[in-house]
Motif scaffolding. Sequence first.
Motif, mmCIF file in Angstrom:
data_model
loop_
_atom_site.group_PDB
_atom_site.id
_atom_site.type_symbol
_atom_site.label_atom_id
_atom_site.label_comp_id
_atom_site.label_asym_id
_atom_site.label_seq_id
_atom_site.Cartn_x
_atom_site.Cartn_y
_atom_site.Cartn_z
ATOM 1 N N UNK A 217 0.066 4.484 12.563
ATOM 2 C CA UNK A 217 -0.283 3.107 12.886
ATOM 3 C C UNK A 217 1.006 2.267 12.890
ATOM 4 N N UNK B 5 2.469 -1.589 12.719
ATOM 5 C CA UNK B 5 2.103 -2.918 12.262
ATOM 6 C C UNK B 5 3.253 -3.882 12.561
ATOM 7 N N UNK C 226 4.807 -7.518 10.870
ATOM 8 C CA UNK C 226 4.741 -8.457 9.748
ATOM 9 C C UNK C 226 5.681 -9.617 10.023
ATOM 10 N N UNK D 135 6.682 -13.875 5.420
ATOM 11 C CA UNK D 135 5.719 -14.521 4.537
ATOM 12 C C UNK D 135 4.274 -14.321 4.928
ATOM 13 N N UNK D 136 4.022 -13.422 5.845
ATOM 14 C CA UNK D 136 2.655 -13.217 6.335
ATOM 15 C C UNK D 136 2.180 -11.799 6.030
ATOM 16 N N UNK D 137 0.925 -11.561 6.417
ATOM 17 C CA UNK D 137 0.350 -10.239 6.226
ATOM 18 C C UNK D 137 0.730 -9.283 7.340
ATOM 19 N N UNK D 138 0.059 -8.135 7.355
ATOM 20 C CA UNK D 138 0.322 -7.107 8.351
ATOM 21 C C UNK D 138 -0.717 -7.176 9.448
ATOM 22 N N UNK E 286 -2.825 2.115 17.001
ATOM 23 C CA UNK E 286 -3.224 3.250 16.188
ATOM 24 C C UNK E 286 -3.249 4.471 17.093
ATOM 25 N N UNK F 97 6.530 -2.193 11.235
ATOM 26 C CA UNK F 97 6.338 -1.123 10.261
ATOM 27 C C UNK F 97 5.509 -0.015 10.888
ATOM 28 N N UNK G 209 -1.075 8.207 8.186
ATOM 29 C CA UNK G 209 -2.149 8.560 7.263
ATOM 30 C C UNK G 209 -2.009 10.053 7.001
ATOM 31 N N UNK H 39 -3.369 9.321 2.117
ATOM 32 C CA UNK H 39 -2.738 8.036 1.832
ATOM 33 C C UNK H 39 -2.049 7.541 3.091
ATOM 34 N N UNK H 40 -2.020 6.213 3.248
ATOM 35 C CA UNK H 40 -1.251 5.594 4.321
ATOM 36 C C UNK H 40 0.144 5.334 3.775
ATOM 37 N N UNK H 41 1.117 6.017 4.346
ATOM 38 C CA UNK H 41 2.482 5.969 3.837
ATOM 39 C C UNK H 41 3.356 5.234 4.835
ATOM 40 N N UNK H 42 4.042 4.215 4.319
ATOM 41 C CA UNK H 42 4.801 3.325 5.182
ATOM 42 C C UNK H 42 6.254 3.724 5.331
ATOM 43 N N UNK I 159 -1.916 -2.452 -2.239
ATOM 44 C CA UNK I 159 -0.538 -2.063 -1.981
ATOM 45 C C UNK I 159 0.381 -3.105 -2.591
ATOM 46 N N UNK J 102 -7.664 6.921 -5.675
ATOM 47 C CA UNK J 102 -6.226 7.079 -5.824
ATOM 48 C C UNK J 102 -5.745 6.131 -6.899
ATOM 49 N N UNK K 298 -0.846 -6.607 -1.423
ATOM 50 C CA UNK K 298 -1.717 -6.596 -0.252
ATOM 51 C C UNK K 298 -2.967 -5.772 -0.528
ATOM 52 N N UNK L 147 -6.162 1.143 9.125
ATOM 53 C CA UNK L 147 -6.308 0.229 8.008
ATOM 54 C C UNK L 147 -6.238 -1.216 8.503
ATOM 55 N N UNK M 99 -5.349 -4.976 6.884
ATOM 56 C CA UNK M 99 -4.724 -5.576 5.709
ATOM 57 C C UNK M 99 -5.063 -7.053 5.584
ATOM 58 N N UNK M 100 -5.093 -7.516 4.337
ATOM 59 C CA UNK M 100 -5.194 -8.941 4.064
ATOM 60 C C UNK M 100 -3.841 -9.597 4.252
ATOM 61 N N UNK M 101 -3.792 -10.897 4.011
ATOM 62 C CA UNK M 101 -2.576 -11.665 4.262
ATOM 63 C C UNK M 101 -1.608 -11.660 3.080
ATOM 64 N N UNK N 134 1.474 -13.566 -2.958
ATOM 65 C CA UNK N 134 2.839 -13.555 -3.479
ATOM 66 C C UNK N 134 2.800 -13.949 -4.939
#
Lengths: 112, 113
Positions: A34, A36, A38, A41-44, A49, A89, A93, A99-102, B35, B56, B90, B102, B104-106, B109
């Motif tokens: 996947x 992403x 970012x 200061x924000x989410x993903x 995918x 990013x 999976x 696990x989702x590994x970044x 996360x 997990x 997150x 997946x 994700x939320x925002x 901090x």
Amino acid sequence: KQEVTQIPAALSVPEGENLVLNCSFTDSAIYNLQWFRQDPGKGLTSLLLIQSSQREQTSGRLNASLDKSSGRSTLYIAASQPGDSATYLCAVRDRNTDKLIFGTGTRLQVFP
Amino acid sequence: DTAVSQTPKYLVTQMGNDKSIKCEQNLGHDTMYWYKQDSKKFLKIMFSYNNKELIINETVPNRFSPKSPDKAHLNLHINSLELGDSAVYFCASSQEFPNYGYTFGSGTRLTVV
């Protein structure tokens, strides 16, 4: 143990350029990959995918490819715009752990 | 809006305090995750729950305790906060079927002073 690496770590390009971001992973036993975005200061935000059985996915100016056997994915951004500036990013999976590994991310700046 | 939502967005607290971060998803997903994104922006899984069951549990200090009252909620409680806990946390969700991505939320901090 699955490890994900992204190169380059940072990239600065003028507007209009086509660019490629790279992602590599050490274990080909993945369910999917996947990409992403970012913003600071924000989410993903999920961009694309790709399932392990697929070779590529496209969304607008974005195209992601996957070569599972060699452990590589690329994100191609066509005709880049300043609004594309963000950190990109990739994440896999992992089949062994589910696990989702970044990856470590690529920080992109597109200047006018 | 269908989403993963977390509260609060920002949390500043003193060392030694106990705090909680809440997460809710209305996507109908079975699995939820926490996360942690450190100062170098690296994201690492802490916990995952599937239908309220812990699946997990990474090597996380036991000061961190997740709680899942139902499959739509996964909260994170942190006891005796330390300076090193400062990070962005997150929440995410997914279906248990592995071909799902997946969401994700925002992020929250957390700054410990």
